[in-house]
Design a protein around this motif. Structure first.
Motif, PDB file in Angstrom:
ATOM      1  N   ILE A 151     -48.764   4.702   9.701  1.00 49.72           N
ATOM      2  CA  ILE A 151     -48.235   3.528   9.192  1.00 49.72           C
ATOM      3  C   ILE A 151     -48.403   3.718   7.836  1.00 49.72           C
ATOM      4  CG2 ILE A 151     -50.373   2.289   8.053  1.00 49.72           C
ATOM      5  CD1 ILE A 151     -52.690   3.532  10.687  1.00 49.72           C
ATOM      6  N   PHE A 152     -47.820   2.909   7.350  1.00 45.93           N
ATOM      7  CA  PHE A 152     -46.878   2.498   5.794  1.00 45.93           C
ATOM      8  C   PHE A 152     -47.584   2.389   5.322  1.00 45.93           C
ATOM      9  CE2 PHE A 152     -43.932   4.713   8.467  1.00 45.93           C
ATOM     10  CZ  PHE A 152     -43.910   6.009   8.320  1.00 45.93           C
ATOM     11  N   GLN A 153     -47.877   1.646   3.641  1.00 44.98           N
ATOM     12  CA  GLN A 153     -48.685   0.695   3.338  1.00 44.98           C
ATOM     13  C   GLN A 153     -48.044   0.558   1.701  1.00 44.98           C
ATOM     14  OE1 GLN A 153     -53.043   0.924   2.813  1.00 44.98           O
ATOM     15  NE2 GLN A 153     -52.623  -0.097   5.443  1.00 44.98           N
ATOM     16  N   ALA A 154     -46.900  -0.057   1.596  1.00 45.08           N
ATOM     17  CA  ALA A 154     -46.270   0.331   0.237  1.00 45.08           C
ATOM     18  C   ALA A 154     -45.727   1.597   0.322  1.00 45.08           C
ATOM     19  CB  ALA A 154     -46.488  -0.667  -0.874  1.00 45.08           C
ATOM     20  N   ALA A 155     -44.815   2.310   1.687  1.00 41.42           N
ATOM     21  CA  ALA A 155     -43.985   3.788   0.802  1.00 41.42           C
ATOM     22  C   ALA A 155     -42.612   3.867   0.620  1.00 41.42           C
ATOM     23  CB  ALA A 155     -44.519   4.533   2.357  1.00 41.42           C
ATOM     24  N   PRO A 156     -42.660   4.234   0.039  1.00 37.53           N
ATOM     25  CA  PRO A 156     -41.277   4.202  -0.303  1.00 37.53           C
ATOM     26  C   PRO A 156     -40.033   4.945   0.582  1.00 37.53           C
ATOM     27  CG  PRO A 156     -42.358   5.333  -2.109  1.00 37.53           C
ATOM     28  CD  PRO A 156     -42.945   5.168  -0.946  1.00 37.53           C
ATOM     29  N   LEU A 157     -39.398   3.764   1.391  1.00 37.72           N
ATOM     30  CA  LEU A 157     -38.477   3.372   2.266  1.00 37.72           C
ATOM     31  C   LEU A 157     -37.992   5.234   2.629  1.00 37.72           C
ATOM     32  CD1 LEU A 157     -37.009   2.617   4.767  1.00 37.72           C
ATOM     33  CD2 LEU A 157     -34.995   2.005   3.593  1.00 37.72           C
ATOM     34  N   GLU A 158     -37.940   5.567   1.798  1.00 38.94           N
ATOM     35  CA  GLU A 158     -36.748   7.657   1.399  1.00 38.94           C
ATOM     36  C   GLU A 158     -38.597   8.410   1.904  1.00 38.94           C
ATOM     37  OE1 GLU A 158     -35.835   9.015  -1.955  1.00 38.94           O
ATOM     38  OE2 GLU A 158     -37.628   8.651  -3.440  1.00 38.94           O
ATOM     39  N   GLU A 159     -39.279   8.190   1.976  1.00 40.65           N
ATOM     40  CA  GLU A 159     -41.104   9.028   3.070  1.00 40.65           C
ATOM     41  C   GLU A 159     -41.249   8.654   3.705  1.00 40.65           C
ATOM     42  OE1 GLU A 159     -44.308   8.526  -0.194  1.00 40.65           O
ATOM     43  OE2 GLU A 159     -42.910   9.211  -2.295  1.00 40.65           O
ATOM     44  N   ILE A 212     -32.934  10.993  10.984  1.00 39.54           N
ATOM     45  CA  ILE A 212     -33.134  10.217  10.651  1.00 39.54           C
ATOM     46  C   ILE A 212     -32.511  10.216   9.486  1.00 39.54           C
ATOM     47  CG2 ILE A 212     -32.891   7.438   9.226  1.00 39.54           C
ATOM     48  CD1 ILE A 212     -35.812   7.641  11.200  1.00 39.54           C
ATOM     49  N   VAL A 213     -31.020   9.948   8.550  1.00 43.15           N
ATOM     50  CA  VAL A 213     -30.547  10.356   7.399  1.00 43.15           C
ATOM     51  C   VAL A 213     -30.524   9.009   6.958  1.00 43.15           C
ATOM     52  CG1 VAL A 213     -27.842  11.224   6.162  1.00 43.15           C
ATOM     53  CG2 VAL A 213     -29.096  12.252   8.261  1.00 43.15           C
ATOM     54  N   LEU A 214     -30.738   9.180   5.849  1.00 45.69           N
ATOM     55  CA  LEU A 214     -30.843   7.441   5.200  1.00 45.69           C
ATOM     56  C   LEU A 214     -29.961   7.494   3.772  1.00 45.69           C
ATOM     57  CD1 LEU A 214     -32.553   5.277   4.529  1.00 45.69           C
ATOM     58  CD2 LEU A 214     -33.403   5.976   2.746  1.00 45.69           C
ATOM     59  N   ASP A 215     -28.767   7.151   3.427  1.00 48.13           N
ATOM     60  CA  ASP A 215     -28.085   6.831   2.824  1.00 48.13           C
ATOM     61  C   ASP A 215     -27.419   5.730   2.224  1.00 48.13           C
ATOM     62  OD1 ASP A 215     -25.843   7.639   1.589  1.00 48.13           O
ATOM     63  OD2 ASP A 215     -23.815   7.423   2.471  1.00 48.13           O
ATOM     64  N   VAL A 216     -28.766   5.146   1.678  1.00 49.12           N
ATOM     65  CA  VAL A 216     -29.006   3.302   1.237  1.00 49.12           C
ATOM     66  C   VAL A 216     -28.787   3.224  -0.062  1.00 49.12           C
ATOM     67  CG1 VAL A 216     -29.468   2.386   3.382  1.00 49.12           C
ATOM     68  CG2 VAL A 216     -31.383   3.552   1.546  1.00 49.12           C
ATOM     69  N   GLY A 217     -28.841   4.598  -1.586  1.00 47.77           N
ATOM     70  CA  GLY A 217     -29.177   4.218  -2.965  1.00 47.77           C
ATOM     71  C   GLY A 217     -29.926   3.671  -3.282  1.00 47.77           C
ATOM     72  N   ASP A 218     -30.151   2.972  -4.521  1.00 50.79           N
ATOM     73  CA  ASP A 218     -31.639   2.336  -4.793  1.00 50.79           C
ATOM     74  C   ASP A 218     -32.683   1.958  -3.711  1.00 50.79           C
ATOM     75  OD1 ASP A 218     -30.374   3.197  -6.539  1.00 50.79           O
ATOM     76  OD2 ASP A 218     -29.888   1.252  -7.466  1.00 50.79           O
ATOM     77  N   LEU A 219     -32.128   1.850  -2.371  1.00 50.59           N
ATOM     78  CA  LEU A 219     -33.166   1.069  -1.647  1.00 50.59           C
ATOM     79  C   LEU A 219     -33.665   2.074  -0.941  1.00 50.59           C
ATOM     80  CD1 LEU A 219     -34.132  -1.687  -0.154  1.00 50.59           C
ATOM     81  CD2 LEU A 219     -31.850  -0.885   1.432  1.00 50.59           C
ATOM     82  N   ALA A 220     -33.560   3.257  -1.372  1.00 48.59           N
ATOM     83  CA  ALA A 220     -34.559   4.343  -0.588  1.00 48.59           C
ATOM     84  C   ALA A 220     -35.872   3.505  -1.938  1.00 48.59           C
ATOM     85  CB  ALA A 220     -33.959   5.754  -1.141  1.00 48.59           C
ATOM     86  N   LYS A 221     -36.142   3.615  -2.373  1.00 44.46           N
ATOM     87  CA  LYS A 221     -37.610   3.594  -3.179  1.00 44.46           C
ATOM     88  C   LYS A 221     -38.000   2.346  -2.693  1.00 44.46           C
ATOM     89  CE  LYS A 221     -37.082   7.095  -6.048  1.00 44.46           C
ATOM     90  NZ  LYS A 221     -36.852   8.127  -5.246  1.00 44.46           N
TER      91      LYS A 221
END
Length: 170
Positions: free
Chosen positions: A107-115, A128-137
């Motif tokens: 369950i995620f509640q406003a967790a940064p996408l990278e976390e 999963i490898v995340l390559d999205v720059g600022d969207l990671a936050k």
């Protein structure tokens, strides 16, 4: 031993439901972090040389040695501390969400996408490898079955207009 109950968490995460025994403190060592409890419910996630501790019930003392300095925090129920934060300090946490992994849910509640991605990766061999720059936050909220990577990836791609690239199979 007759004087202490010691656990070493080398990697991963563990949930503890500790019976009170004032004569034998229960100590979890996770890297440079130690967590001492006398009768409580809590989880510890090993993160490199540090740890993240979520307290459900009771009281724990968290100690960390970092760059020659030692930090020490006493948590109350509903608090967490991550000893890898630049300035670790107890913070409020939704314990139901923080410990949802014990029932096979994430369950995620406003967790940064990278976390959220890092948490989902704990339960899968395919990463999963995340390559999205600022969207990671950017914040993510939702509930997923642990191990259901496809549902998580599909949801994040749709909500954030991301493109999914899958590795070629040999």
């Amino acid at each position: 031993s007759t004087a202490r109950r010691d656990i070493v968490l080398e990697r991963g995460r563990a949930f503890f439901d500790v019976a009170h025994d004032g004569a034998r403190p229960f100590v979890v060592q996770a890297g440079e972090t130690s967590v001492t409890a006398l009768g409580t419910r809590f989880d510890v996630s090993r993160d490199g040389d540090g740890a993240r501790v979520n307290l459900v019930k009771g009281s724990v003392e968290v100690r960390a040695a970092k760059s020659g300095a030692t930090g020490r925090w006493r948590l109350a129920p509903g608090q967490a501390v991550s000893t890898l934060d630049p300035a670790p300090a107890p913070r409020s946490v939704d314990v139901a969400a923080a410990t949802s992994w014990t029932s096979g849910r994430l369950i995620f509640q406003a967790a940064p996408l990278e976390e959220a991605v890092a948490e989902v990766n704990r339960y899968n061999r395919v990463r999963i490898v995340l390559d999205v720059g600022d969207l990671a936050k950017s914040p993510v909220s939702g509930a997923f079955n642990a191990g259901d990577t496809e549902a998580f990836v599909s949801s994040m791609a749709e909500l954030n207009e991301l493109r999914i690239e899958r590795p070629a199979k040999n």
